[in-house]
Design an enzyme around this catalytic site. Sequence first.
Site, mmCIF file in Angstrom:
data_model
loop_
_atom_site.group_PDB
_atom_site.id
_atom_site.type_symbol
_atom_site.label_atom_id
_atom_site.label_comp_id
_atom_site.label_asym_id
_atom_site.label_seq_id
_atom_site.Cartn_x
_atom_site.Cartn_y
_atom_site.Cartn_z
ATOM 1 C CB SER A 170 -0.946 -0.068 1.203
ATOM 2 O OG SER A 170 -1.777 1.034 1.270
ATOM 3 C CG ASP A 215 -3.339 3.911 -1.003
ATOM 4 O OD1 ASP A 215 -3.972 3.631 -2.029
ATOM 5 O OD2 ASP A 215 -3.285 3.147 -0.017
ATOM 6 C CG ASP A 235 -3.088 -0.673 -2.036
ATOM 7 O OD1 ASP A 235 -3.192 0.488 -1.590
ATOM 8 O OD2 ASP A 235 -3.511 -1.672 -1.417
ATOM 9 C CG ASP A 241 -6.524 0.456 -0.408
ATOM 10 O OD1 ASP A 241 -5.700 1.380 -0.275
ATOM 11 O OD2 ASP A 241 -6.522 -0.570 0.318
ATOM 12 C CB ALA A 300 -9.856 10.598 8.701
ATOM 13 N NE ARG A 332 -5.876 2.267 15.943
ATOM 14 C CZ ARG A 332 -5.032 2.161 14.911
ATOM 15 N NH1 ARG A 332 -4.333 3.206 14.476
ATOM 16 N NH2 ARG A 332 -4.882 1.006 14.306
ATOM 17 C CB SER A 358 0.375 1.122 14.764
ATOM 18 O OG SER A 358 0.547 0.596 13.470
ATOM 19 N N GLY A 359 -1.760 -1.170 13.920
ATOM 20 C CA GLY A 359 -1.870 -2.533 13.416
ATOM 21 C C GLY A 359 -0.831 -2.818 12.338
ATOM 22 N NE ARG A 396 -0.673 4.418 13.198
ATOM 23 C CZ ARG A 396 0.516 4.512 12.619
ATOM 24 N NH1 ARG A 396 1.314 5.531 12.887
ATOM 25 N NH2 ARG A 396 0.929 3.590 11.773
HETATM 26 C C1 16G Z 1 -4.292 -0.410 7.035
HETATM 27 C C2 16G Z 1 -5.775 -0.504 6.839
HETATM 28 C C3 16G Z 1 -6.440 0.841 7.043
HETATM 29 C C4 16G Z 1 -6.049 1.426 8.378
HETATM 30 C C5 16G Z 1 -4.558 1.426 8.575
HETATM 31 C C6 16G Z 1 -4.239 1.773 9.996
HETATM 32 C C7 16G Z 1 -6.953 -1.947 5.295
HETATM 33 C C8 16G Z 1 -7.128 -2.342 3.873
HETATM 34 N N1 16G Z 1 -6.091 -0.973 5.509
HETATM 35 O O1 16G Z 1 -3.716 0.393 6.044
HETATM 36 O O2 16G Z 1 -7.811 0.658 6.991
HETATM 37 O O3 16G Z 1 -6.519 2.737 8.494
HETATM 38 O O4 16G Z 1 -4.032 0.136 8.315
HETATM 39 O O5 16G Z 1 -2.882 1.662 10.213
HETATM 40 O O6 16G Z 1 -7.552 -2.499 6.203
HETATM 41 P P1 16G Z 1 -2.314 1.655 11.669
HETATM 42 O O7 16G Z 1 -2.967 0.531 12.420
HETATM 43 O O8 16G Z 1 -0.845 1.504 11.510
HETATM 44 O O9 16G Z 1 -2.664 2.988 12.273
HETATM 45 MG MG MG Z 2 -3.763 1.189 0.373
#
Ligand code: 16G
Ligand code: MG
Length: 560
Positions: A67, A284, A286, A288, A390, A520, A522-523, A529
């Site tokens: 991405s 971005d 990719d 999306d 956002a 939170r 980050s994922g 964050r």
């Molecule tokens: C990924 C997610 C996006 C989310 C972002 C948060 C998908 C396709 N993309 O890019 O929705 O806003 O992660 O990132 O699910 P973070 O957890 O690092 O803040």
């Molecule tokens: Mg993307």
Amino acid sequence: MDEEQRKILLESASRFPRPQGVKLSYGTAGFRAEASILSSAVFRVGILAALRSLKTQSVIGLMITASHNQVSDNGVKVADPSGGMLTQEWEPFADAIANAVDAEDLVRLITDFAKKENISFGANQLAQVLLGRDTRPSGEALLEAAKQGVNSMVGSVAIDMGVLTSPQLHWMVRSRNKGMKASELDYFEQLFNSFGYLIDLIPQETMLQLMDDKLKVDGANGVGGEKLEELKKLLKGLVIQVHNSGKEGGILNDKVGADYVQKEKVVPRGFGPIEVGIRCASLDGDADRLVYFHVLSERNDKIDLVDGDKILSLFALFIKEQLSILNKEENENANNDHPVRLGVVQTAYANGASTIYLQQMGLEVVFTPTGVKYLHEKAADYDIGIYFEANGHGTILFSENFLCWLEAKNSELASISKGSEQQKAALRLSAVSKLINQAVGDALSGLLLVEAILRHMGWSIQKWSELYQDLPSRQLKVKVADRTAVITTNAETVVVRPPGLQELIDAETAKYSKGRSFIRPSGTEDVIRVYAEASTQEAADNLAKSVVLHVDRFLGFGSS
Ligand code: 16G
Ligand code: MG
């Protein structure tokens, strides 16, 4: 699992050994890491995709992309039969196989999982996986690894769809499983046909109002710019100039793209004084995500950002307007009314001003944790569910029930009141449902819908941006020893763990007018964050900084 299958798996897995000392997690949207360490994970996800296809007896998608991350990273994610994200129930299995120590361990995990899920193997069990990749140089080799993963399951076929945006691949998976046409040309045709219908339905009086029909798009030097160049050849009445299409030699996501523009609120590379006042959009890596902006001054790089929240607001306004035209006339005729459940889904990152705006419009607004899979699932609860982050990822979902009703309504109106406002509203809604990607957020289809609605309203980007004024906000991140130590609830707005931290955040927030702050894990990165919002930029900055200090004291290395 029979001996032959076992032998093939052991043999092929040994060609993709797991790198030492790396622990991967499927995360918010698949595995992401430095590309050079990913081939074993991608190979294994290929196996998972084949198993998912066997389990669901449907076509599955596998996308190689990282991405908006830097070009040296890559990643892999799986699209389920609906075209949506891989079911969360399978994520632990994805984690387990990606981290299996060796081929033996991997085969044991697969055998156990297949037994638990009742998946049968064998040459008469057919599986199909569509593979796609973005433009990253590492994509080709990783796609090969995925292919070998899929092919190591007897009876499974991998189909290489080539370079695609993520939403294109999701769309293809969904279309195949619905028995519909699913090539890239079909995708483009669906987009430009439905865009054309919307343009044909623009009211006469607004037709000539739009100040400037020129749109400049920042393609992030990625796949989106490339595809938009192809799509625009088919579009009439829309002048699109693509900058940063990747062909001019720029680097993917390097000071370009939707993530950069949204986070930094400055012009991307390739844009400058010449664009002052012009409607611009950014995709971005990719494609999306989509945000809009216009350049404010010739003297600096400041922009007025029109983010995902404002795209959502524009969409909500339009849909609501069409629904009320449909319902108004219905009441007059005292026909059997169909109460349409329209809902809006946001995350805690949505600017507070957008939520107030949507609520004042009388809309039901609900919140989920960050990540498309959560928003998408919630939006699917409505007849029409509009979701956006956002950061510009979002779409509009139409339920099957509603679409059936709309189709019947359209035929009825075509015979009893052809050409009426009511019929036009029904036709517009139907065109939107075809234009906007039903599988996942899609920058290309979102962009066409924005363009059609702006023309419908006769609005410039400035007018659109004035729908409401964003509250100043600040996002920061804190490096911590273990981000999993933070546990949140209430759509990530309240910290449950470590105890005591939420009280401190509340105390800081209370010091500011219109203050709001949350943290939170980050994922996608190893950080916590921090988000803060307040009535002035200075206040938002100070609030964010003070929360960072608390997080650092609780969990960090004490460096902040
Ligand atoms: C990924 C997610 C996006 C989310 C972002 C948060 C998908 C396709 N993309 O890019 O929705 O806003 O992660 O990132 O699910 P973070 O957890 O690092 O803040
Ligand atoms: Mg993307």
